[in-house]
Scaffold this active site. Sequence first.
Site, PDB file in Angstrom:
ATOM      1  CE  LYS A 110      38.953  59.957  74.690  1.00  0.00           C
ATOM      2  NZ  LYS A 110      38.320  59.368  75.842  1.00  0.00           N
TER       3      LYS A 110
HETATM    4  C1  LIG Z   1      38.025  58.098  76.722  1.00  0.00           C
HETATM    5  C2  LIG Z   1      36.782  57.298  76.704  1.00  0.00           C
HETATM    6  C3  LIG Z   1      35.981  57.134  77.839  1.00  0.00           C
HETATM    7  C4  LIG Z   1      36.416  57.573  79.211  1.00  0.00           C
HETATM    8  O1  LIG Z   1      36.639  58.920  79.321  1.00  0.00           O
HETATM    9  P1  LIG Z   1      37.281  59.495  80.682  1.00  0.00           P
HETATM   10  O2  LIG Z   1      36.994  60.957  80.610  1.00  0.00           O
HETATM   11  O3  LIG Z   1      38.745  59.176  80.626  1.00  0.00           O
HETATM   12  O4  LIG Z   1      36.586  58.840  81.809  1.00  0.00           O
HETATM   13  C5  LIG Z   1      34.757  56.496  77.712  1.00  0.00           C
HETATM   14  N1  LIG Z   1      34.361  55.993  76.537  1.00  0.00           N
HETATM   15  C6  LIG Z   1      35.111  56.100  75.425  1.00  0.00           C
HETATM   16  C7  LIG Z   1      34.576  55.554  74.141  1.00  0.00           C
HETATM   17  C8  LIG Z   1      36.360  56.734  75.477  1.00  0.00           C
HETATM   18  O5  LIG Z   1      37.127  56.804  74.385  1.00  0.00           O
END
Ligand SMILES: *Cc1c(COP(=O)(O)O)cnc(C)c1O
Length: 387
Positions: free
Chosen positions: A184
Amino acid sequence: MRKEFLPFALPLIEEDEIAEVVDTLRSNWITTGPKTKRFEEAFKDYVGAKNAIAVNSCTAGLHLALAALEIGPGDEVIVPSFTFAATANTVVHVGARPVFADIDEQTLCLDPADVEKKITPKTKAITLVHYAGRPGPIDEIMAIARKHGLKVIEDAAHAIYTKSRGRMIGSIGDITAFSFYATKNLVTAEGGMVTTNDDSLADKIRIMSLHGMSRDAWQRYSATGSWRYDVIYAGFKYNMTDIQASLGLHQLAKLERFQKLRKQLVDRYNEGLAQVEGLILPEDRIEPEDRHAWHLFTIRVQKEKFGIGRDELVEELKKANIGTSVHFIPVHLHPFYQTHYGTGKGDLPVTEKVFDEILSLPLYPKMSLQDMADVVDAVGAIAKTYA
Ligand SMILES: *Cc1c(COP(=O)(O)O)cnc(C)c1O
């Protein structure tokens, strides 16, 4: 052709993050403590929310949001299918039913008109995903929610830095969940943050994030602490550690720089790919007061004009030593949802059409302009071969 494989995503960790993690490890306080507190304060100020609660993933944050709103068996939550599974899985975790709404083809975020069609007397909340970091139609969704007495949860996994009409995402909906997963825009390896302007919801989420205990360990084990605590909810184990917060503090401080690098790459991608026949580029069409976080750079491959489809392009790019990814396989097409909720092909025409064509190209601050030029050249060369 590139000699080295270009991964789809890489984190950018620098010496200050490393030093901060080492400092935490040497400090004797490695789990939720002073650095998590500081990270929460800094994050809260950054997005302009009244409260921020650090958790160990965005998924945990979404689960806590639904639990704190007391959504459960017999309830429905409207979610996009064009998202990561966690957006819907967490609705299942609380015993409620995820109801999938279609997306708008321009924004790739929830289509407010379809959301309104999916509302039933059982609907309790709507979860809006700001896809790729572009702001979704938050005001429209809030208006629909208020009209029908529903809550709005924002899945802002892609949307740290995103603004909608001048306001930071995280300061608008009832509860917002961010992700700091390794791919991210801001990374803590695993991690997330929940923001809300509602103080009582914030207290409930904080307590529920740590076993439902009315006092956290840092308070209990400090010199002034007491051994007593009360369990007031059957809570979860979703707290962030100070090791993760050590990364987060520095990542947040340099987010503006990271975002400038992302935008520079996006502009070059747009220039470099503009002439390629059969590609739809991620035209933002955002309003002047909006801001895109450019978590993803997604192109759409139009098989007829481009010569080959998305799946073939993935393979060709792999041969050229370039990693790509697809965001997302629609949740309603996954076996679990087909089996348990009777969803399937044909339910969401726009989601399914976009899924067939969409491809995410590498986009991250650690990428060089040469890396990006390699991707553009490879796509151009493949397009020529099949034209
Ligand atoms: C990455 C992601 C998540 C989950 O995030 P985590 O921190 O890995 O739990 C949820 N929603 C979207 C749209 C994502 O891209």
